[in-house]
Each structure stands twice: as C-alpha cells, then as structure tokens.
Enzyme design. Sequence first.
Site, PDB file in Angstrom:
ATOM      1  CE  LYS A 192      -3.532 -19.655 -41.990  1.00  0.00           C
ATOM      2  NZ  LYS A 192      -2.410 -19.251 -41.100  1.00  0.00           N
TER       3      LYS A 192
ATOM      4  CB  SER B 196      -0.215 -22.317 -40.938  1.00  0.00           C
ATOM      5  OG  SER B 196      -0.580 -21.045 -40.413  1.00  0.00           O
TER       6      SER B 196
ATOM      7  CB  SER C  78       1.646 -18.690 -39.963  1.00  0.00           C
ATOM      8  OG  SER C  78       1.995 -19.758 -39.115  1.00  0.00           O
TER       9      SER C  78
END
Length: 510
Positions: free
Chosen positions: A101, A176, A200
């Site tokens: 990420k 996210s 997330s």
Amino acid sequence: MITNSVTDIVENSVTHSVAPSITHSVAPSALELAALLKAKKISVAEVLDHYFGAIEKTDPHLNSFLALAKESALAQAKIVQEKLNLNETLSSLAGVPIAIKDNISTQGIKTACASKMLDGYVPVYDASVVTKLKQAGMIVIGKLNMDEFAMGGSSETGIGGPVHNPWDLSRVAGGSSGGSAAAVAARLVPLALGSDTGGSIRQPCSFCGITGIKPTYGAVSRYGLIAYASSLDQIGPMGVNIDDCAALLKIISGPCEKDSTWVLDKPFDFKESQPNRLDGVKIGLPINYFADGIDKEVAESVLRAAKEFENAGATICEFEMPLLDYVIPTYYIIACAEASSNLSRYDGLKYGHLSKNANTLDEIYRLSRSEGFGIETKRRIMLGSFVLSSGYYEAYYQKALKARALLKKAYDQLFEQYNFIISPVAPTSAYRHGENITDPLKMYIADLYTVGANLAGLPAVSLPCGFDSEGLPLGFQLCGNAFKEADLIMASRVYQARTGHHLKKPEVDF
C-alpha cells in the site's frame, strides 16, 4: 444457538453462493507458489514475468497500482533464486511477489499516500514490515492505490484516480486499501499489505471477495507507516485465503525497536494443523447489527456464515452490542484529532508540496496545504482541529477518550463469555463509483461494524461468504480477543475448509 429471530432470514432467502460471472480456474495460492519455487519447478524470474505481464494487461482497467518496481524486483529475485538453488532455509513465502500500500515506506520506490502533498517523494528507508519481507525472501513488485492518506472508504479520493472493483468495473473496490484488495482479487499479485485504521483492510476485502487480517494493535510494527491516526493504525496482510494471510502475518509480526508501540515480543507462530470442528467454541452474534441500515442480502450471508460455524460445532449466542450509538462519533473524533496533529507537519517547508504561488510565509502555509490536500483529507483535518481547539477539547475529544475506554471494557467483558464475535463488515456490497463520495456522513456511518476493533485494539479477520444477486462478493468479520490471532486463524481455516467462496475469482479478461 441461532434463534428464529435471525434464522428466518436465512431459511426464507434465496442462496446466491456463486456469482454468474465467475470462472472456476484457480491460480496457485501464495504458499503453493512458494512450494513450486522451493521444488524448483518454476523460477522466481518466471513468476515475476507472469505477474508483471498480468499487471500490464489488466491493471489499466483496475488502476490498482501506482508504481511498479521491476528493476529492484528482478535484482531481489536473483538473490532469492541463488539461495533457493543452494537449498538454504528460507521462509514459507520465499520468492513470492508482494505489493505494498502506498502509505508504507519503500526505499527507492515512490511513496506518496496517493496525495499531491507527497507526490514525487521517494523514501530513503524501508518500513520495518518491508525489511522483514525482504529478509524472508519475498519480492516487492510495486505500490498500490488507496484513498489519500488512507482517509476514505472507497479508494476514490487519491491523486491517482479511483480503483475499480474487478468484479464490476463500475463499482468501488472499497477503501482505503482498495488497490491492495483489487490487485489480489484480480490475481495481479498473490499477497498485499494494507493498513487498517477503522476497517481499511476488512471492508475492501469484503467488497472484492478476498481474505484479510487486521492484527492486534502492537503486534505489527508501524515504523515506516505514514500515519493517519497513530493509536488506531495497523498494517496487515491481504490474500486469497487465510493460510496465505497467516503465513504473511507470521513474517511481519513481532518486535521492532524503532516503534515505541510494539507489544509482541516475538513473531506469531501459527500451527499448520487444519481442524474441521469447533466444538466448545462460543461465538457472539450482535443482533442489533442486523437492524435498520443493513442490506437484506448482506444480513443473510453473514447469518449463513454463523450457521456454518454452528454446523462445525460452535455455539452461536445472540447478544446486544453495547454502546453502539457511540462507536462512530467516538471513532471519528479520535481519528480526525490524531490526523490533524499528524498532518500538521506537511506545511510546504519541512515536508510536502510547496506552492509555486506563495510569496509570504502565510501564503506558503495556506496555499501549500490547500493545493496539496484533497477535499476529504481537508475535511478530517478541519474536524480534528475543531475538536482539539480551546473550548471544545473537553466537550468532544476528552469525552471520546472516555467512551473509548468504556468500549474497551465492554469488549473485555464480551470476551469473557465468547471466543469470537461474528458480524457484517459493511452494510452493503460494493456500490457504484460516485454514489457516496458526496455524502461523507453516509460513508462514515458505513464503518459501524469495523471501527470498534480499532478503538479497542483487537484483531479481526474479513472472510468471503458468498455473493449478492448482482454477483458482487459479500464478506463477514470475525473479531477476537487481543493477541488471539492464532484462534481467529484456526476458526477461519475451519470455515474456509467447509466453504469455497474464497476460491472464486472474477473474470478479468477485459
């Protein structure tokens, strides 16, 4: 047992266990891929060639990657291949590609948190988890798209544009960590790292039909994770199945002298056994989670999952989740307050984007932050600054801290009665792009089922449990007591051994 108050929904519903667009061809899992590498039936270079080819072909439709690291990945592959050729003792995932990420620092690879504020930033150091991955022989192949600074629930707020759900390109991938979920679901990478501040990891896993683990706070180092809310953030694994995620969690967990919040003295060591029963296990089912606001098909799928655990020998006990009305306001007050503090360093001078239109010190601060941050990040910074301001600190932030302590106490009492708590992950399946982005309150309320684990610092897993009538994946959450990841993984193995939802993958031949 599950009473008629909830089983009626399951028994009277139509079961949508297989989406109409699913192909039944199954790619090797991460552990299976590592076994093939160890047996020298395939080389690390051939594996990388396959995945980079898949990314080149498919990701233009998904937008899950923000950066690729072909040169460094190939260099690392040579080192790992030499060790494999010499039969050196390596981790169970040696040679397996992984993507990271975009809020986790990677030396020499752009890390921008999907934000203009950090656009062009290339870290000079690796996050602790990335260091551990490299030591384990895993190959970092790129950085994954996300909501800006991890602030969002749909991966639509980042500078790189929205992530598309591989099951339906008109749908969001969740947030996210949407890029991580979409890339794994589309089989563009066997494993990915995400971060979870209020769901997330778990919500994108649910939307994309994959498996993910949000570890206990302090089990995985946060050093090198660009902070959103420091007391809530945790890095965790995302993969196709629970065994892959467990193997990855074993690698990244454990002590880190650079992180003052680490608690776990040594990495997790999960047993390889595959139990098929859960006799004696008690699972709590919060019936007030199934009131107004949740889609019927989501409720049905979660209750079917609970029934599957019951069939495996577990006892399902209904209860009312306490303090439910206070969970969302408590979370957003604390998260936004910490975000306001953490992001204050990005002022155009010490860190971040410097406005070319600024001529005075005041303009540097004002214009650099106005241009560098997106609307959702600004909204949370402003909310956080408000609740920390003079005259409002006691009325909002201090009360939120007290509510958080009460919530943690409530969870402690629940886990004196139950081994796990089963619940939905999100109230709906993946929604269409643009559907909720202009309604932040609706998106915040959708975090109701996930933020409690972060506030209490508890571990939770997200597991696929079927599909809705439109062929979109559905998932459920299993939450456990602190540092009981081994128990969660054991229960997840039982569920996935009895079901095949995690084996299904979307058609990605665009």
